[in-house]
Design a protein around this motif. Structure first.
Motif, PDB file in Angstrom:
ATOM      1  N   ARG A 178       0.897  -1.110   0.038  1.00  2.00           N
ATOM      2  CA  ARG A 178      -0.008   0.023  -0.122  1.00  2.00           C
ATOM      3  C   ARG A 178       0.950   1.406  -0.015  1.00  2.00           C
ATOM      4  O   ARG A 178       1.857   1.282   0.583  1.00  2.00           O
ATOM      5  CB  ARG A 178      -0.906   0.001   1.233  1.00  2.00           C
ATOM      6  CG  ARG A 178      -1.694  -1.181   1.157  1.00  2.00           C
ATOM      7  CD  ARG A 178      -2.832  -1.162   0.416  1.00  2.00           C
ATOM      8  NE  ARG A 178      -3.892  -2.393   0.638  1.00  2.00           N
ATOM      9  CZ  ARG A 178      -3.804  -3.563  -0.218  1.00  2.00           C
ATOM     10  NH1 ARG A 178      -2.959  -3.506  -1.164  1.00  2.00           N
ATOM     11  NH2 ARG A 178      -4.547  -4.233  -0.152  1.00  2.00           N
TER      12      ARG A 178
ATOM     13  N   LEU B 133       0.367   5.255   0.916  1.00  3.81           N
ATOM     14  CA  LEU B 133      -0.267   6.124   1.418  1.00  3.81           C
ATOM     15  C   LEU B 133       0.174   7.389   0.583  1.00  3.81           C
ATOM     16  O   LEU B 133       1.407   7.652   0.813  1.00  3.81           O
ATOM     17  CB  LEU B 133      -0.476   6.425   2.753  1.00  3.81           C
ATOM     18  CG  LEU B 133      -0.972   5.297   3.573  1.00  3.81           C
ATOM     19  CD1 LEU B 133      -0.758   5.650   5.218  1.00  3.81           C
ATOM     20  CD2 LEU B 133      -1.968   4.727   3.450  1.00  3.81           C
ATOM     21  N   ARG B 134      -0.621   8.377   0.038  1.00  4.82           N
ATOM     22  CA  ARG B 134      -0.453   9.719  -0.817  1.00  4.82           C
ATOM     23  C   ARG B 134      -1.217  10.539  -0.697  1.00  4.82           C
ATOM     24  O   ARG B 134      -2.236  10.600  -0.486  1.00  4.82           O
ATOM     25  CB  ARG B 134       0.027   9.031  -2.204  1.00  4.82           C
ATOM     26  CG  ARG B 134       0.186  10.394  -3.073  1.00  4.82           C
ATOM     27  CD  ARG B 134       0.509   9.733  -4.673  1.00  4.82           C
ATOM     28  NE  ARG B 134       1.747   9.101  -4.542  1.00  4.82           N
ATOM     29  CZ  ARG B 134       2.199   8.547  -5.815  1.00  4.82           C
ATOM     30  NH1 ARG B 134       1.473   8.384  -6.791  1.00  4.82           N
ATOM     31  NH2 ARG B 134       3.111   7.758  -5.869  1.00  4.82           N
ATOM     32  N   LYS B 135      -0.522  11.737  -0.431  1.00  5.07           N
ATOM     33  CA  LYS B 135      -1.487  13.115  -0.366  1.00  5.07           C
ATOM     34  C   LYS B 135      -2.188  13.434  -1.828  1.00  5.07           C
ATOM     35  O   LYS B 135      -1.381  13.177  -2.750  1.00  5.07           O
ATOM     36  CB  LYS B 135      -0.475  14.325   0.150  1.00  5.07           C
ATOM     37  CG  LYS B 135       0.056  14.156   1.442  1.00  5.07           C
ATOM     38  CD  LYS B 135       1.021  15.231   1.897  1.00  5.07           C
ATOM     39  CE  LYS B 135       1.431  15.278   3.264  1.00  5.07           C
ATOM     40  NZ  LYS B 135       2.467  16.297   3.513  1.00  5.07           N
TER      41      LYS B 135
ATOM     42  N   LEU C 104      -4.653  12.052  -3.121  1.00 11.70           N
ATOM     43  CA  LEU C 104      -5.576  11.240  -3.734  1.00 11.70           C
ATOM     44  C   LEU C 104      -7.119  11.584  -3.754  1.00 11.70           C
ATOM     45  O   LEU C 104      -7.599  12.342  -2.811  1.00 11.70           O
ATOM     46  CB  LEU C 104      -5.421   9.686  -3.071  1.00 11.70           C
ATOM     47  CG  LEU C 104      -4.090   9.075  -3.532  1.00 11.70           C
ATOM     48  CD1 LEU C 104      -3.904   7.704  -2.584  1.00 11.70           C
ATOM     49  CD2 LEU C 104      -3.827   8.767  -4.689  1.00 11.70           C
TER      50      LEU C 104
ATOM     51  N   LYS D 224     -10.871  11.179  -2.768  1.00  9.52           N
ATOM     52  CA  LYS D 224     -11.214  11.129  -1.423  1.00  9.52           C
ATOM     53  C   LYS D 224     -12.033   9.747  -1.318  1.00  9.52           C
ATOM     54  O   LYS D 224     -11.591   8.989  -0.017  1.00  9.52           O
ATOM     55  CB  LYS D 224     -12.723  12.062  -0.943  1.00  9.52           C
ATOM     56  CG  LYS D 224     -12.562  13.382  -0.956  1.00  9.52           C
ATOM     57  CD  LYS D 224     -13.746  14.234  -0.576  1.00  9.52           C
ATOM     58  CE  LYS D 224     -13.277  15.642  -0.412  1.00  9.52           C
ATOM     59  NZ  LYS D 224     -14.519  16.509  -0.078  1.00  9.52           N
ATOM     60  N   LYS D 225     -12.328   9.156  -2.438  1.00  6.80           N
ATOM     61  CA  LYS D 225     -12.741   7.608  -2.264  1.00  6.80           C
ATOM     62  C   LYS D 225     -11.737   6.760  -2.295  1.00  6.80           C
ATOM     63  O   LYS D 225     -11.816   5.687  -2.035  1.00  6.80           O
ATOM     64  CB  LYS D 225     -13.882   7.285  -3.279  1.00  6.80           C
ATOM     65  CG  LYS D 225     -15.160   7.819  -2.982  1.00  6.80           C
ATOM     66  CD  LYS D 225     -16.233   7.769  -4.180  1.00  6.80           C
ATOM     67  CE  LYS D 225     -17.367   8.277  -4.063  1.00  6.80           C
ATOM     68  NZ  LYS D 225     -18.463   7.846  -5.039  1.00  6.80           N
ATOM     69  N   LYS D 226     -10.624   7.169  -2.662  1.00  5.37           N
ATOM     70  CA  LYS D 226      -9.248   6.405  -2.828  1.00  5.37           C
ATOM     71  C   LYS D 226      -8.252   6.508  -1.885  1.00  5.37           C
ATOM     72  O   LYS D 226      -7.660   7.609  -1.628  1.00  5.37           O
ATOM     73  CB  LYS D 226      -8.659   6.676  -4.118  1.00  5.37           C
ATOM     74  CG  LYS D 226      -7.560   5.585  -4.434  1.00  5.37           C
ATOM     75  CD  LYS D 226      -7.128   5.706  -6.130  1.00  5.37           C
ATOM     76  CE  LYS D 226      -6.217   4.426  -6.530  1.00  5.37           C
ATOM     77  NZ  LYS D 226      -5.806   4.704  -7.899  1.00  5.37           N
ATOM     78  N   LYS D 227      -8.271   5.657  -0.874  1.00  3.45           N
ATOM     79  CA  LYS D 227      -7.482   5.936   0.630  1.00  3.45           C
ATOM     80  C   LYS D 227      -5.999   5.594   0.181  1.00  3.45           C
ATOM     81  O   LYS D 227      -5.054   6.128   0.992  1.00  3.45           O
ATOM     82  CB  LYS D 227      -7.950   4.956   1.684  1.00  3.45           C
ATOM     83  CG  LYS D 227      -9.539   5.278   2.061  1.00  3.45           C
ATOM     84  CD  LYS D 227      -9.748   4.303   3.307  1.00  3.45           C
ATOM     85  CE  LYS D 227     -11.443   4.565   3.545  1.00  3.45           C
ATOM     86  NZ  LYS D 227     -11.595   3.695   4.779  1.00  3.45           N
ATOM     87  N   TYR D 228      -5.733   4.817  -0.657  1.00  3.63           N
ATOM     88  CA  TYR D 228      -4.297   4.525  -1.191  1.00  3.63           C
ATOM     89  C   TYR D 228      -4.053   3.809  -2.375  1.00  3.63           C
ATOM     90  O   TYR D 228      -5.141   3.705  -3.016  1.00  3.63           O
ATOM     91  CB  TYR D 228      -3.718   3.358   0.024  1.00  3.63           C
ATOM     92  CG  TYR D 228      -4.760   2.232   0.300  1.00  3.63           C
ATOM     93  CD1 TYR D 228      -4.712   1.059  -0.524  1.00  3.63           C
ATOM     94  CD2 TYR D 228      -5.476   2.197   1.362  1.00  3.63           C
ATOM     95  CE1 TYR D 228      -5.496   0.131  -0.298  1.00  3.63           C
ATOM     96  CE2 TYR D 228      -6.240   1.162   1.657  1.00  3.63           C
ATOM     97  CZ  TYR D 228      -6.371   0.027   0.887  1.00  3.63           C
ATOM     98  OH  TYR D 228      -7.073  -1.150   1.108  1.00  3.63           O
TER      99      TYR D 228
ATOM    100  N   LYS E 165      -2.757   0.753  -4.640  1.00  6.50           N
ATOM    101  CA  LYS E 165      -2.298  -0.770  -4.146  1.00  6.50           C
ATOM    102  C   LYS E 165      -1.229  -1.135  -5.251  1.00  6.50           C
ATOM    103  O   LYS E 165      -1.405  -0.749  -6.503  1.00  6.50           O
ATOM    104  CB  LYS E 165      -3.652  -1.446  -4.666  1.00  6.50           C
ATOM    105  CG  LYS E 165      -4.801  -1.431  -3.700  1.00  6.50           C
ATOM    106  CD  LYS E 165      -5.995  -2.128  -4.243  1.00  6.50           C
ATOM    107  CE  LYS E 165      -7.182  -1.909  -3.429  1.00  6.50           C
ATOM    108  NZ  LYS E 165      -8.473  -2.603  -3.713  1.00  6.50           N
TER     109      LYS E 165
END
Length: 202
Positions: free
Chosen positions: A158, A160-162, A164, A166-170, A172
């Protein structure tokens, strides 16, 4: 014997992907106008003397500075300590231009990002914070962190990125698919990315 042979094959595949990974285009590199300088970054400051009208410049200095992790400052000869974390490249250029007018006739400043900070967590050899160059891919970053741990879930990485949606948390990443030749998933990392390599469920 079988396990040792498997590890050797895996290592060969890993190195092959590193070699065959596509060259990063300029579109994958940092947009200097949008990028905010952060603590731990390495920035290149080129100081020129000359006029924009004439288009002729004399290079005064061309140095790389590492932004302090604690204070967000760099130290420039003549000017001393200067806080740069939180500034855009263009903002730092303007500040330096004003400050250097007392020392240089018609200073012309160019600031670029050489390295930025990311975090690699979970099942890798050396989890922690890393400074990486523009265009560094997920595989290259994991290699920097000592490779995968024995229980790493390579198909469930995973990022994690600033910024993105809203519906995409991370993001893959399936490294097993990359090792099989699908390099489209070999994502180029961005400033502040947090790479998480989870543990296998079995």
């Amino acid at each position: 014997m079988f396990l040792a042979r498997y590890k050797i094959i895996h290592l060969i595949l890993f190195l092959t992907v590193l070699i065959l990974s596509p060259i990063k285009s300029s579109a994958e590199q940092l947009n200097r106008e949008d990028y905010t300088i952060g603590k731990g970054d390495k920035i290149k400051i080129t100081i020129l003397q000359g006029s924009d009208e004439g288009g002729v410049y004399a290079k005064v200095s061309d140095e790389v500075y590492k932004v302090s992790l604690g204070t967000g400052e760099i130290e420039i000869s003549v000017l001393g300590l200067l806080k740069v974390a939180g500034l855009k490249c263009s903002e730092l250029e303007d500040i330096l231009t004003e400050k250097l007018k007392d020392y240089i006739i018609e200073p012309n400043i160019k600031v670029s990002i050489k390295e930025f900070t990311i975090y690699i967590m979970g099942q890798v050899g050396k989890p922690g914070m890393y400074s990486i160059a523009r265009g560094t891919t997920i595989i290259e970053a994991i290699n920097m962190a000592g490779g995968f741990g024995e229980s790493a879930a390579k198909h469930r990485i995973r990022i994690l990125r600033k910024g993105l949606p809203k519906k995409k948390k991370y993001l893959k990443v399936n490294l097993l698919a990359i090792l099989k030749g699908d390099t489209s998933g070999n994502i180029v990392l961005e400033p502040g990315d947090i790479v998480i390599v989870p543990e296998t469920w079995f």
